[in-house]
Design an enzyme around this catalytic site. Sequence first.
Site, PDB file in Angstrom:
ATOM      1  N   SER A 184      13.933  24.302 -14.169  1.00 24.75           N
ATOM      2  CA  SER A 184      15.336  23.993 -14.489  1.00 24.75           C
ATOM      3  C   SER A 184      15.518  24.027 -16.005  1.00 24.75           C
ATOM      4  O   SER A 184      14.535  23.968 -16.756  1.00 24.75           O
ATOM      5  CB  SER A 184      15.662  22.591 -13.969  1.00 24.75           C
ATOM      6  OG  SER A 184      16.888  22.116 -14.493  1.00 24.75           O
TER       7      SER A 184
ATOM      8  N   TYR B 160      15.168  13.670 -11.806  1.00 26.53           N
ATOM      9  CA  TYR B 160      15.235  15.135 -11.771  1.00 26.53           C
ATOM     10  C   TYR B 160      14.614  15.713 -13.049  1.00 26.53           C
ATOM     11  O   TYR B 160      13.795  16.645 -13.005  1.00 26.53           O
ATOM     12  CB  TYR B 160      16.703  15.576 -11.625  1.00 26.53           C
ATOM     13  CG  TYR B 160      16.894  17.049 -11.402  1.00 26.53           C
ATOM     14  CD1 TYR B 160      16.746  17.603 -10.129  1.00 26.53           C
ATOM     15  CD2 TYR B 160      17.231  17.907 -12.448  1.00 26.53           C
ATOM     16  CE1 TYR B 160      16.928  18.965  -9.922  1.00 26.53           C
ATOM     17  CE2 TYR B 160      17.415  19.262 -12.247  1.00 26.53           C
ATOM     18  CZ  TYR B 160      17.267  19.786 -10.977  1.00 26.53           C
ATOM     19  OH  TYR B 160      17.437  21.146 -10.770  1.00 26.53           O
TER      20      TYR B 160
HETATM   21  N1  LIG Z   1      22.015  25.052  -8.822  1.00 30.45           N
HETATM   22  C1  LIG Z   1      21.560  24.968 -10.052  1.00 30.45           C
HETATM   23  O1  LIG Z   1      22.340  25.077 -11.013  1.00 30.45           O
HETATM   24  C2  LIG Z   1      20.099  24.756 -10.314  1.00 30.45           C
HETATM   25  C3  LIG Z   1      19.696  24.806 -11.660  1.00 30.45           C
HETATM   26  C4  LIG Z   1      18.343  24.633 -11.943  1.00 30.45           C
HETATM   27  C5  LIG Z   1      17.438  24.455 -10.934  1.00 30.45           C
HETATM   28  N2  LIG Z   1      17.866  24.407  -9.634  1.00 30.45           N
HETATM   29  C6  LIG Z   1      16.826  24.220  -8.613  1.00 30.45           C
HETATM   30  O2  LIG Z   1      16.925  25.251  -7.664  1.00 30.45           O
HETATM   31  C7  LIG Z   1      16.381  24.802  -6.429  1.00 30.45           C
HETATM   32  C8  LIG Z   1      17.366  25.076  -5.312  1.00 30.45           C
HETATM   33  O3  LIG Z   1      18.538  24.317  -5.551  1.00 30.45           O
HETATM   34  P1  LIG Z   1      19.999  24.786  -5.130  1.00 30.45           P
HETATM   35  O4  LIG Z   1      20.821  24.752  -6.350  1.00 30.45           O
HETATM   36  O5  LIG Z   1      19.957  26.004  -4.308  1.00 30.45           O
HETATM   37  O6  LIG Z   1      20.423  23.507  -4.292  1.00 30.45           O
HETATM   38  P2  LIG Z   1      20.817  23.330  -2.761  1.00 30.45           P
HETATM   39  O7  LIG Z   1      21.875  24.317  -2.402  1.00 30.45           O
HETATM   40  O8  LIG Z   1      21.110  21.868  -2.657  1.00 30.45           O
HETATM   41  O9  LIG Z   1      19.494  23.711  -1.980  1.00 30.45           O
HETATM   42  C9  LIG Z   1      18.356  22.886  -1.978  1.00 30.45           C
HETATM   43  C10 LIG Z   1      17.400  23.376  -0.941  1.00 30.45           C
HETATM   44  O10 LIG Z   1      16.268  22.488  -0.881  1.00 30.45           O
HETATM   45  C11 LIG Z   1      16.095  22.092   0.467  1.00 30.45           C
HETATM   46  N3  LIG Z   1      15.512  20.770   0.595  1.00 30.45           N
HETATM   47  C12 LIG Z   1      15.841  19.650  -0.075  1.00 30.45           C
HETATM   48  N4  LIG Z   1      15.120  18.607   0.392  1.00 30.45           N
HETATM   49  C13 LIG Z   1      14.330  19.082   1.387  1.00 30.45           C
HETATM   50  C14 LIG Z   1      13.386  18.506   2.258  1.00 30.45           C
HETATM   51  N5  LIG Z   1      13.092  17.208   2.221  1.00 30.45           N
HETATM   52  N6  LIG Z   1      12.764  19.309   3.162  1.00 30.45           N
HETATM   53  C15 LIG Z   1      13.051  20.626   3.230  1.00 30.45           C
HETATM   54  N7  LIG Z   1      13.955  21.222   2.440  1.00 30.45           N
HETATM   55  C16 LIG Z   1      14.581  20.468   1.520  1.00 30.45           C
HETATM   56  C17 LIG Z   1      17.505  22.078   1.017  1.00 30.45           C
HETATM   57  O11 LIG Z   1      17.485  22.014   2.428  1.00 30.45           O
HETATM   58  P3  LIG Z   1      18.669  21.221   3.211  1.00 30.45           P
HETATM   59  O12 LIG Z   1      19.862  22.126   3.180  1.00 30.45           O
HETATM   60  O13 LIG Z   1      18.073  21.015   4.547  1.00 30.45           O
HETATM   61  O14 LIG Z   1      18.910  19.948   2.445  1.00 30.45           O
HETATM   62  C18 LIG Z   1      18.023  23.378   0.451  1.00 30.45           C
HETATM   63  O15 LIG Z   1      17.543  24.454   1.188  1.00 30.45           O
HETATM   64  C19 LIG Z   1      16.065  23.321  -6.616  1.00 30.45           C
HETATM   65  O16 LIG Z   1      14.697  23.155  -6.919  1.00 30.45           O
HETATM   66  C20 LIG Z   1      16.923  22.948  -7.814  1.00 30.45           C
HETATM   67  O17 LIG Z   1      16.421  21.857  -8.501  1.00 30.45           O
HETATM   68  C21 LIG Z   1      19.168  24.554  -9.312  1.00 30.45           C
END
Ligand SMILES: NC(=O)c1ccc[n+]([C@@H]2O[C@H](COP(=O)([O-])OP(=O)(O)OC[C@H]3O[C@@H](n4cnc5c(N)ncnc54)[C@H](OP(=O)(O)O)[C@@H]3O)[C@@H](O)[C@H]2O)c1
Length: 253
Positions: A145, A158
């Site tokens: 991140s 986080y």
């Molecule tokens: N969006 C951003 O701007 C951003 C920026 C930097 C880094 N990130 C990172 O990118 C990654 C993906 O995030 P995203 O933005 O795509 O968020 P998201 O749409 O909330 O997706 C998160 C994913 O993680 C899964 N997950 C969470 N807890 C879990 C658990 N206990 N068991 C299995 N699966 C689990 C979720 O599954 P469920 O749907 O079942 O909850 C979902 O598939 C994360 O590591 C996040 O920190 C995101």
Amino acid sequence: MSDLSAFSLDGKRIAVTGANTGIGQGIAAAIARAGGTVIGIGRSAMDETARLVEAEGASFLSAKADIADSGAAVSLLNELMAFAPLDGLVNNAGIIRRADAIDFTEDDWDDVMDVNLRSMFFLCQAYGRKCIEMKRPGRIVNIASLLSFQGGIRVASYTASKHGVLGITRLLANEWAASGINVNAIAPGYIETNNTEALRNDPGRSKAILERIPAGRWGVSDDIGDAAVFLLARASNYMHGVILPVDGGWLAR
Ligand SMILES: NC(=O)c1ccc[n+]([C@@H]2O[C@H](COP(=O)([O-])OP(=O)(O)OC[C@H]3O[C@@H](n4cnc5c(N)ncnc54)[C@H](OP(=O)(O)O)[C@@H]3O)[C@@H](O)[C@H]2O)c1
């Protein structure tokens, strides 16, 4: 004629945690476009991702595990490796909790650390151990991140977890590069997913963020997917321990 074979994932089997939505879904679709088979690991139905992957003519397999339980996640990974070795693992699943530091609870600390750092590390360990045992090369892409580099605000666990992802990615690269395992990470900028919904719904924060992004737009999941393909493919053979920002220029500012 250009030769894009260095970016191909033809015949490769790649596991992606949290592939049902957001960045994980974008990574799954990009792997499929590059010719790879996707194994989605997560706790929710992955029908939408399966449709996206199959629309590219690629195969999708879904494997159920709650990644908050590192033991269950590792058992599943070991079963998958025993069934047919994985050529790559993308540790994407992650959660965030927001509260002022003075009010931050132990539950909000533990829940985030368990998914974002503890399970991430033990999945890497299980995958790396099998690759080394089997004398096979491997690829790990962790999702870090901007808060691997910056402090952020109101997201203590986080920020701690994502600084940890950066450190562990470098440590594993140091230990495993000589075994033919590439361990790298992507640091996404502000991407339109569930994770950032609260920010996008806050007009003040949303405007301030957008004004600071040199590219002038929020990122989308495909931006991260294409970078993941690069780190999973032959094109990045000599890359180890890199944390690659895909952030519209945010960190350059
Ligand atoms: N969006 C951003 O701007 C951003 C920026 C930097 C880094 N990130 C990172 O990118 C990654 C993906 O995030 P995203 O933005 O795509 O968020 P998201 O749409 O909330 O997706 C998160 C994913 O993680 C899964 N997950 C969470 N807890 C879990 C658990 N206990 N068991 C299995 N699966 C689990 C979720 O599954 P469920 O749907 O079942 O909850 C979902 O598939 C994360 O590591 C996040 O920190 C995101």
